[in-house]
Design an enzyme around this catalytic site. Sequence first.
Site, mmCIF file in Angstrom:
data_model
loop_
_atom_site.group_PDB
_atom_site.id
_atom_site.type_symbol
_atom_site.label_atom_id
_atom_site.label_comp_id
_atom_site.label_asym_id
_atom_site.label_seq_id
_atom_site.Cartn_x
_atom_site.Cartn_y
_atom_site.Cartn_z
ATOM 1 N N LYS A 1 1.692 17.139 18.777
ATOM 2 C CA LYS A 1 0.801 15.072 19.273
ATOM 3 C C LYS A 1 -0.466 15.392 20.100
ATOM 4 O O LYS A 1 -1.297 15.392 19.765
ATOM 5 C CB LYS A 1 1.962 14.419 19.070
ATOM 6 C CG LYS A 1 0.749 13.055 18.824
ATOM 7 C CD LYS A 1 2.976 12.341 18.904
ATOM 8 C CE LYS A 1 2.233 10.722 19.236
ATOM 9 N NZ LYS A 1 0.870 10.375 17.779
ATOM 10 N N SER B 1 3.063 -9.215 8.405
ATOM 11 C CA SER B 1 1.899 -9.154 10.645
ATOM 12 C C SER B 1 0.865 -8.736 10.743
ATOM 13 O O SER B 1 0.282 -8.637 9.609
ATOM 14 C CB SER B 1 2.804 -7.080 10.528
ATOM 15 O OG SER B 1 2.110 -6.355 9.175
ATOM 16 N N GLU C 1 4.924 -10.631 12.454
ATOM 17 C CA GLU C 1 5.813 -9.750 13.009
ATOM 18 C C GLU C 1 5.634 -8.637 13.954
ATOM 19 O O GLU C 1 6.033 -7.843 14.512
ATOM 20 C CB GLU C 1 5.867 -8.991 11.793
ATOM 21 C CG GLU C 1 6.022 -9.114 10.741
ATOM 22 C CD GLU C 1 6.431 -8.238 9.423
ATOM 23 O OE1 GLU C 1 6.351 -7.581 9.579
ATOM 24 O OE2 GLU C 1 6.116 -8.538 8.063
ATOM 25 N N GLU D 1 -1.246 -3.597 -3.649
ATOM 26 C CA GLU D 1 -2.871 -3.253 -3.669
ATOM 27 C C GLU D 1 -2.993 -3.414 -4.300
ATOM 28 O O GLU D 1 -2.690 -2.878 -5.571
ATOM 29 C CB GLU D 1 -2.190 -1.851 -2.845
ATOM 30 C CG GLU D 1 -3.189 -0.972 -2.651
ATOM 31 C CD GLU D 1 -2.649 0.344 -2.208
ATOM 32 O OE1 GLU D 1 -2.649 0.765 -1.331
ATOM 33 O OE2 GLU D 1 -3.997 1.079 -3.164
ATOM 34 N N HIS E 1 -6.524 -0.752 4.491
ATOM 35 C CA HIS E 1 -6.713 0.733 5.116
ATOM 36 C C HIS E 1 -7.874 0.431 5.898
ATOM 37 O O HIS E 1 -7.424 2.522 6.710
ATOM 38 C CB HIS E 1 -6.615 1.514 4.150
ATOM 39 C CG HIS E 1 -4.950 1.115 3.297
ATOM 40 N ND1 HIS E 1 -5.007 1.248 2.066
ATOM 41 C CD2 HIS E 1 -3.654 1.801 3.752
ATOM 42 C CE1 HIS E 1 -3.761 0.282 2.086
ATOM 43 N NE2 HIS E 1 -2.912 1.118 2.565
ATOM 44 N N CYS F 1 -1.603 -4.818 1.805
ATOM 45 C CA CYS F 1 -0.764 -4.726 2.942
ATOM 46 C C CYS F 1 -0.541 -5.910 4.616
ATOM 47 O O CYS F 1 -1.816 -6.044 4.452
ATOM 48 C CB CYS F 1 -0.367 -3.149 2.916
ATOM 49 S SG CYS F 1 0.950 -2.937 3.899
HETATM 50 N N1 GLN Z 1 5.491 -7.317 6.028
HETATM 51 C C1 GLN Z 1 5.128 -5.750 6.183
HETATM 52 C C2 GLN Z 1 3.594 -5.847 6.910
HETATM 53 O O1 GLN Z 1 3.640 -6.689 6.841
HETATM 54 C C3 GLN Z 1 5.321 -5.053 5.065
HETATM 55 C C4 GLN Z 1 4.620 -3.173 5.194
HETATM 56 C C5 GLN Z 1 4.662 -2.310 3.936
HETATM 57 O O2 GLN Z 1 4.393 -3.165 3.244
HETATM 58 N N2 GLN Z 1 4.647 -1.182 4.849
HETATM 59 O O3 GLN Z 1 3.597 -5.208 7.754
HETATM 60 ZN ZN ZN Z 2 3.036 -2.335 1.946
#
Ligand code: GLN
Ligand code: ZN
Length: 792
Positions: A28, A471, A522, A703, A732, A764
């Site tokens: 890394k 999040s 979060e 997604e 993403h 996401c």
């Molecule tokens: N609740 C999580 C977030 O919003 C879901 C993340 C995921 O699905 N990988 O980060």
């Molecule tokens: Zn997700």
Amino acid sequence: MTTDRTAPWFPDATVLGFPRIGPGRELKTAVESYWSGRSELDDLQADLANLRRATRDRLGRLGLPTDSGAIPSDFSAYDHVLDAATTIGAVPARFADLVGPDGAVDLPGYFAIARGEADRVPLEMTKWFDSNYHYLVPEIGPDTPIRYADDRVVREFLEAAADGATTRPVVVGPVTLLLLSKAADDGTADARATDGTATPFRPLDRLEDVLAAYADLLRALAAAGAPWVQLDEPALVADGWDVPREEVLAATERAYAALAGDLGRPERPAILLTAPYGDLGDALPVVAAAPVEAVALDLVRGPVPTAADLAALAGKVVVAGVVDGRNVWRTDLDRALEVLQEVRAGLGEDARVAVSTSSSLLHVPLDVDREQHLSKELRSWLAFADQKVGEVITLATGLAHGREAIADTLADAAEARRSRLAHPGVRRAAVRERLAALTDADLAREPYDRRAAAQAEVLDLPVLPTTTIGSFPQTSRIRRARTALRTGELDQEGYRSAMRAEIEEVVRLQERLGLDVLVHGEPERNDMVQYFAELLDGFAVTRQGWVQSYGSRCTRPSILWGDVARPGPMTVEWSTYTASLTDRPVKGMLTGPVTILAWSFVRDDQPLGDTAAQVALALREELADLEAAGIGIIQVDEPALRELLPLRRAGQAEYLEWSVRAFRLATSGVRAQTQVHTHLCYSEFGEVIDAIDGLDADVTSVEAARSRMEILPALRSHGFERQIGPGVYDIHSPRVPSQAEIVELLTAAVTAVPARQLWVNPDCGLKTRRYAETEAALTNLVAAAQEVRAGL
Ligand code: GLN
Ligand code: ZN
């Protein structure tokens, strides 16, 4: 078949691969400092060579012979699948300018393909079998150049040889490489598909070209003096490829007839063909009949082969994978020795059995001894990569010289096993009794239409409600607070108020943006699994237990070692605090049982389904507490639901049964008016759509932005009647979708599915994004929802 007398000696003990990141995550550091311009290419090359040397030295010190091919040469600067693709020059057309006259790309070019460059998108990344490693998907079309192009494999063999070590180069096998590849999107594939005469192009159609390139690689390795080469064919233990099983088997037969039969020794090295991650099943006879010198079997996941199969393998070296490369538990050495003896007996007189790991050790951390904060007892149950090498060597000694030769180690291992089985935390009566008392009635909520009516009444949401997945951006301020907590600079109270301040900002932002259902963002979660692992009994968290996830990225999976129990509420305080700040509905946020298992190392002494039920029970209590505290919407994320799906079709129904049951166990204890959401990170539902339906969540977000809402017709034809939030914003990438774009996606959605079933949300969580783009994108998202609502 006669025994090949020309096969070189194969060592008694080996491993199929070893962690590549280095003890201090040197990989890394080296690549990331090069990527950021803090170091030169020469520095990077030197760092990588040092890392390879340190790994060889380490394996030598651990007791693997350095002179016979026992030490794998399996290094990768980013990914071993990309390595195989570039070895044979299979570079997508959009990167053609990076290819030199010999067909090879240099290291900067290799990184460009792996990570993208300016407007050139990188290779797609996806899960490596059922592990948490991600590989890059090669793109191979009818016209992709394929030839032996890059001699990196030979160079690394020679580099070790110059140090006095004879290693065993490891390369992804030709069949697996092609099955993992996707058809290059260069137009030619479509043309051939529509001309009416040919079937659609599949990368496997290029098998002969790939075999020619591999044959040249093997010749070059033989010329360099390599006694052995390892070709990994894990694709043989999996279903779900875009070609039927018979074709996979036929391709395997053809590949090894060409590479091992047509190409004879000493023109090539002896070949070790491996099939990690499962049972070869009907591929075993094909592999046994192939004229390769050695075959590695995963005897942790697969059974001891039948007498007939073993008889067919006689004459080959059988590399018996009895030490688990996928999990962290110390091996049951008595049992492993029995398996080895059984295999040897079945192979008959000339049996040649070598002891090995079931797969590469890439999937486990390096060294248990670095986890001094764990109790001595727990440590005595564990074996990471270093310890597993030791186990392999012990077993080889035991196989060669009998049990007595390793009696002390066997006794020691047996004692550790006993202590593990007897530990009060491994079997908690209270947890087991509570689970046993649950009946099917406890797993069923009221019928959906009644729930929907009750929820509509209390929540009073507009049509097309807007929300996010949980999040919000993890800023450097949040990371600094976490570090300060760790170093003691900040006490618990100080950390708590820092997180509360974050939450308040996120709430105010969401109110300003006009979102309908709010989240707390979060900030307090380093990781959506580890956060819960730290709060639940039955889990341990490592300090140095890094495992490569992809490229330079590593994760530190938790270890689920005992019965799972919840000492107290885990998220209630954060959620109630959030709710106290606003009049809008707030969504509680939990990670689901299957995802918690999938991203941890899990105990191996009981069925996975039983462990899932325990995690689910703990979550069920959390949902009850959230509900009692007035949280009317609770999301239980299950992004890993599809990841744990068994590789062979035969095991899938049973898996889906217990995983769905676990989710329902977690979520069915709440009242009808409490709305349960779930989130899945993908949308190619295929094999799991019934399961998703079975989860019985009121709202499911998935997604969908990148695939332009492709899932909607599937949902409709499946008759999915509950609510769905197909993502309208691809998180993403930093790109901000325009209002018009989102309107277009939503318009497609309301045409396919009744508007009352639809939610509006991103694909996401937003934790990897920055605030500037997040705010802009969510502004457009809310405006788009309003526009489409108005037109209904
Ligand atoms: N609740 C999580 C977030 O919003 C879901 C993340 C995921 O699905 N990988 O980060
Ligand atoms: Zn997700």
